[in-house]
Enzyme design. Structure first.
Site, PDB file in Angstrom:
ATOM      1  N   LYS A  15      -9.771  -5.724   9.847  1.00  0.00           N
ATOM      2  CA  LYS A  15      -8.601  -5.176   9.929  1.00  0.00           C
ATOM      3  C   LYS A  15      -8.055  -5.709  11.781  1.00  0.00           C
ATOM      4  CE  LYS A  15      -6.705  -2.279   9.090  1.00  0.00           C
ATOM      5  NZ  LYS A  15      -5.448  -2.083   8.147  1.00  0.00           N
TER       6      LYS A  15
ATOM      7  N   THR B  24     -10.313   0.322   2.576  1.00  0.00           N
ATOM      8  CA  THR B  24     -10.632   1.214   3.395  1.00  0.00           C
ATOM      9  C   THR B  24     -11.707   1.412   3.996  1.00  0.00           C
ATOM     10  OG1 THR B  24     -10.155   3.008   2.413  1.00  0.00           O
ATOM     11  CG2 THR B  24      -7.935   1.983   3.232  1.00  0.00           C
TER      12      THR B  24
ATOM     13  N   TYR C 102     -15.487  -4.004   7.790  1.00  0.00           N
ATOM     14  CA  TYR C 102     -13.828  -3.759   7.344  1.00  0.00           C
ATOM     15  C   TYR C 102     -13.346  -3.588   8.494  1.00  0.00           C
ATOM     16  CZ  TYR C 102     -10.638   0.223   7.731  1.00  0.00           C
ATOM     17  OH  TYR C 102      -9.357   1.459   8.119  1.00  0.00           O
TER      18      TYR C 102
ATOM     19  N   LEU D 245      -0.006  -1.619   5.115  1.00  0.00           N
ATOM     20  CA  LEU D 245      -0.302  -0.936   5.069  1.00  0.00           C
ATOM     21  C   LEU D 245      -1.758  -1.324   3.691  1.00  0.00           C
ATOM     22  CD1 LEU D 245       1.212   0.728   6.216  1.00  0.00           C
ATOM     23  CD2 LEU D 245       1.011   2.983   5.356  1.00  0.00           C
ATOM     24  N   ALA D 246      -1.516  -2.296   2.717  1.00  0.00           N
ATOM     25  CA  ALA D 246      -2.232  -1.794   1.629  1.00  0.00           C
ATOM     26  C   ALA D 246      -3.495  -2.913   2.341  1.00  0.00           C
ATOM     27  CB  ALA D 246      -1.751  -3.770   1.120  1.00  0.00           C
TER      28      ALA D 246
ATOM     29  N   GLY E  98       0.779  -1.234  -0.355  1.00  0.00           N
ATOM     30  CA  GLY E  98       0.239   0.060   0.277  1.00  0.00           C
ATOM     31  C   GLY E  98       1.336   0.908   0.337  1.00  0.00           C
TER      32      GLY E  98
HETATM   33  N1  LIG Z   1      -6.661   7.324   5.941  1.00  0.00           N
HETATM   34  C1  LIG Z   1      -7.348   6.420   7.487  1.00  0.00           C
HETATM   35  O1  LIG Z   1      -8.271   7.515   8.777  1.00  0.00           O
HETATM   36  C2  LIG Z   1      -7.403   5.455   8.441  1.00  0.00           C
HETATM   37  C3  LIG Z   1      -7.394   4.757   9.544  1.00  0.00           C
HETATM   38  C4  LIG Z   1      -7.485   3.681  10.121  1.00  0.00           C
HETATM   39  C5  LIG Z   1      -6.362   3.156   9.724  1.00  0.00           C
HETATM   40  N2  LIG Z   1      -6.193   3.088   8.554  1.00  0.00           N
HETATM   41  C6  LIG Z   1      -5.675   2.523   7.974  1.00  0.00           C
HETATM   42  O2  LIG Z   1      -4.030   2.746   7.070  1.00  0.00           O
HETATM   43  C7  LIG Z   1      -3.857   1.746   5.888  1.00  0.00           C
HETATM   44  C8  LIG Z   1      -3.226   3.116   4.368  1.00  0.00           C
HETATM   45  O3  LIG Z   1      -4.295   3.741   4.224  1.00  0.00           O
HETATM   46  P1  LIG Z   1      -4.783   5.026   3.450  1.00  0.00           P
HETATM   47  O4  LIG Z   1      -5.718   6.142   4.424  1.00  0.00           O
HETATM   48  O5  LIG Z   1      -3.407   5.376   2.933  1.00  0.00           O
HETATM   49  O6  LIG Z   1      -5.811   4.563   2.502  1.00  0.00           O
HETATM   50  P2  LIG Z   1      -5.386   4.324   1.083  1.00  0.00           P
HETATM   51  O7  LIG Z   1      -5.862   4.367   0.347  1.00  0.00           O
HETATM   52  O8  LIG Z   1      -4.708   5.542   0.671  1.00  0.00           O
HETATM   53  O9  LIG Z   1      -3.716   3.861   1.099  1.00  0.00           O
HETATM   54  C9  LIG Z   1      -4.310   2.317   0.438  1.00  0.00           C
HETATM   55  C10 LIG Z   1      -3.257   1.511  -0.617  1.00  0.00           C
HETATM   56  O10 LIG Z   1      -3.516   0.444  -0.512  1.00  0.00           O
HETATM   57  C11 LIG Z   1      -4.050  -0.091  -2.200  1.00  0.00           C
HETATM   58  N3  LIG Z   1      -4.146  -1.360  -2.159  1.00  0.00           N
HETATM   59  C12 LIG Z   1      -5.790  -1.106  -1.660  1.00  0.00           C
HETATM   60  N4  LIG Z   1      -5.544  -2.926  -2.231  1.00  0.00           N
HETATM   61  C13 LIG Z   1      -4.469  -3.510  -2.357  1.00  0.00           C
HETATM   62  C14 LIG Z   1      -4.580  -4.416  -3.058  1.00  0.00           C
HETATM   63  N5  LIG Z   1      -5.247  -6.142  -3.033  1.00  0.00           N
HETATM   64  N6  LIG Z   1      -2.835  -4.827  -3.369  1.00  0.00           N
HETATM   65  C15 LIG Z   1      -2.255  -4.328  -3.287  1.00  0.00           C
HETATM   66  N7  LIG Z   1      -2.018  -2.781  -3.000  1.00  0.00           N
HETATM   67  C16 LIG Z   1      -3.146  -2.178  -2.115  1.00  0.00           C
HETATM   68  C17 LIG Z   1      -4.175   1.066  -2.626  1.00  0.00           C
HETATM   69  O11 LIG Z   1      -3.665   1.068  -3.691  1.00  0.00           O
HETATM   70  C18 LIG Z   1      -3.821   2.175  -2.115  1.00  0.00           C
HETATM   71  O12 LIG Z   1      -2.588   2.955  -2.470  1.00  0.00           O
HETATM   72  C19 LIG Z   1      -4.488   0.866   5.691  1.00  0.00           C
HETATM   73  O13 LIG Z   1      -4.604  -0.243   6.160  1.00  0.00           O
HETATM   74  C20 LIG Z   1      -5.661   1.167   6.662  1.00  0.00           C
HETATM   75  O14 LIG Z   1      -6.935   0.701   6.606  1.00  0.00           O
HETATM   76  C21 LIG Z   1      -6.061   4.463   7.754  1.00  0.00           C
END
Ligand SMILES: NC(=O)c1ccc[n+]([C@@H]2O[C@H](COP(=O)([O-])OP(=O)(O)OC[C@H]3O[C@@H](n4cnc5c(N)ncnc54)[C@H](O)[C@@H]3O)[C@@H](O)[C@H]2O)c1
Length: 359
Positions: free
Chosen positions: A188, A84, A184, A80-81, A7
């Site tokens: 997680k 979401t 979701y 991080l992938a 990710g």
């Molecule tokens: N943004 C928030 O508020 C938040 C809050 C809690 C947890 N998170 C966690 O943080 C992490 C990153 O979130 P983010 O906000 O940067 O979201 P984001 O969607 O920008 O980043 C996630 C990335 O994962 C990639 N991805 C999705 N499916 C995939 C797959 N099958 N194979 C490979 N790559 C894949 C996407 O293309 C994306 O670039 C996630 O695990 C999310 O659950 C985020």
């Protein structure tokens, strides 16, 4: 060190890559999910600019993931992938489980295969707490049960005990028993469980950061499923009246993406990584009405240009604020960017993005 970020082309992952790339060799593995990346090349550009390598691949594709990890031979992996969107996860449970759960299982096998990995850090989510920690009237600390649809239909959105007594929310930390309230959130939590179990008793350390609402420039303005502040920014600039759920006092903990990337960077590089699950947020509660008014003000719009709809959504929880004391004590991390400054950055960035879109 050699660092591998699943990710890594995303909102948080690309900021993390940027922080680490100066001193480390960084590889990002990302399928560039269209829902996240369409019309939003900025995060990918950030990767290129900092010299990180991008391997386009899907965590559901074991062969591709194995090959990428075998080539990168990482010391540290950030996972991080993920899919979401809380609301979307109810409609697409297979997709959410496929990516978040099976993707993590594939990662485990790839890590075992390569044998170089010393540390894995997973991006957890505060959603695993459900309604989270509350006090009863006599001061006892309890986990609030899920709210009842019948109460919410009657306009009562408070968290209550099973007997109906009102509860007072408090900041939540990882001592709070988990109670995920969405598909979701369940996926997680499964990511955390699988990684912890698979490497228990081995030399591979597993660290977890449970994130609150991360915001800032770079969060997709087109993805309707995540990022309430990005969604509001677009709606305000398109002249819409904001629709606010419940009675408007849903409360969130908004933490800037640079602060979150810094917490990840520290987890991966400190000599002794905290083994406790750490909660990452600003530690400050903000209601949705308040944040909407702040954003409206930044776009020079009347600050009452919103409607409190009384509607509610499955999986939405009432009050989310992190107790960040462990992250401070054990990691030496504190958030640096005040909400007002982060919102100013978001408003300026989203105005530029939307102007470029319509040009
Ligand atoms: N943004 C928030 O508020 C938040 C809050 C809690 C947890 N998170 C966690 O943080 C992490 C990153 O979130 P983010 O906000 O940067 O979201 P984001 O969607 O920008 O980043 C996630 C990335 O994962 C990639 N991805 C999705 N499916 C995939 C797959 N099958 N194979 C490979 N790559 C894949 C996407 O293309 C994306 O670039 C996630 O695990 C999310 O659950 C985020």
């Amino acid at each position: 060190m050699r660092i591998f970020i699943t990710g890594g082309a995303g909102f948080i992952g690309s900021r993390l890559a940027q922080k680490l790339a100066g001193a480390h060799q960084v590889t990002a593995f990302d399928n560039l999910l269209p829902q996240v990346h369409d019309g939003n090349p900025e995060n990918q550009d950030r990767l290129t600019a900092c010299g990180a390598e991008l391997i386009v691949g899907d965590v559901r594709d074991a062969e591709a993931l194995n090959a990428a990890i075998a080539a990168a031979k990482p010391d540290v992996i950030y996972h991080l992938a993920a899919e979401t969107g809380t609301g979307q996860s109810f409609d697409l449970p297979v997709r959410y489980n496929g990516v978040n759960v099976m993707g993590t299982a594939h990662l485990i096998e790839a890590v075992r295969e390569v044998g170089t990995v010393k540390r894995i850090i997973v991006a957890g989510s505060r959603s695993v707490y459900g309604e989270g920690a509350h006090h009863t009237a006599d001061g006892a600390l309890v986990v609030a049960p899920e709210r009842k649809v019948s109460d919410m239909e009657a306009g009562d959105f408070l968290c209550r005990t099973r007997d109906g007594a009102p509860l007072t929310p408090v900041a939540t930390n990882a001592d709070c028993p988990v109670a995920p309230a969405s598909v979701y959130a369940s996926t997680k939590l499964m990511q955390e469980y699988l990684l912890g179990q698979a490497f228990w008793g081995t030399d591979v350390q597993v660290g977890t950061l449970r994130l609150q609402n991360v915001f800032g420039p770079g969060q997709s303005l087109n993805n309707p499923y995540t990022g309430v502040l990005s969604i509001f920014s677009r709606q305000i600039q398109e002249g819409a009246t904001l629709n606010i759920y419940e009675d408007g006092t849903i409360t969130r903990d908004f933490v800037h993406v640079d602060d979150v990337a810094q917490a990840f960077a520290m987890m991966g590089t400190v000599d002794v990584m905290p083994s406790d699950i750490l909660d990452i947020g600003s530690g400050e509660p903000t209601t949705i009405i308040d944040i909407a008014q702040m954003l409206l003000g930044l776009f020079d719009q009347p600050t009452d240009k919103f409607t409190v709809t009384g509607k509610f959504r499955p999986g939405d929880i009432r009050y989310a604020v992190a107790d960040i004391s462990r992250a401070k004590e054990q990691l030496g991390w504190t958030p640096q960017i005040p909400l007002s400054e982060g919102l100013r950055q978001l408003a300026e960035w989203s105005a530029r993005e939307l102007a470029a879109e319509t040009a």
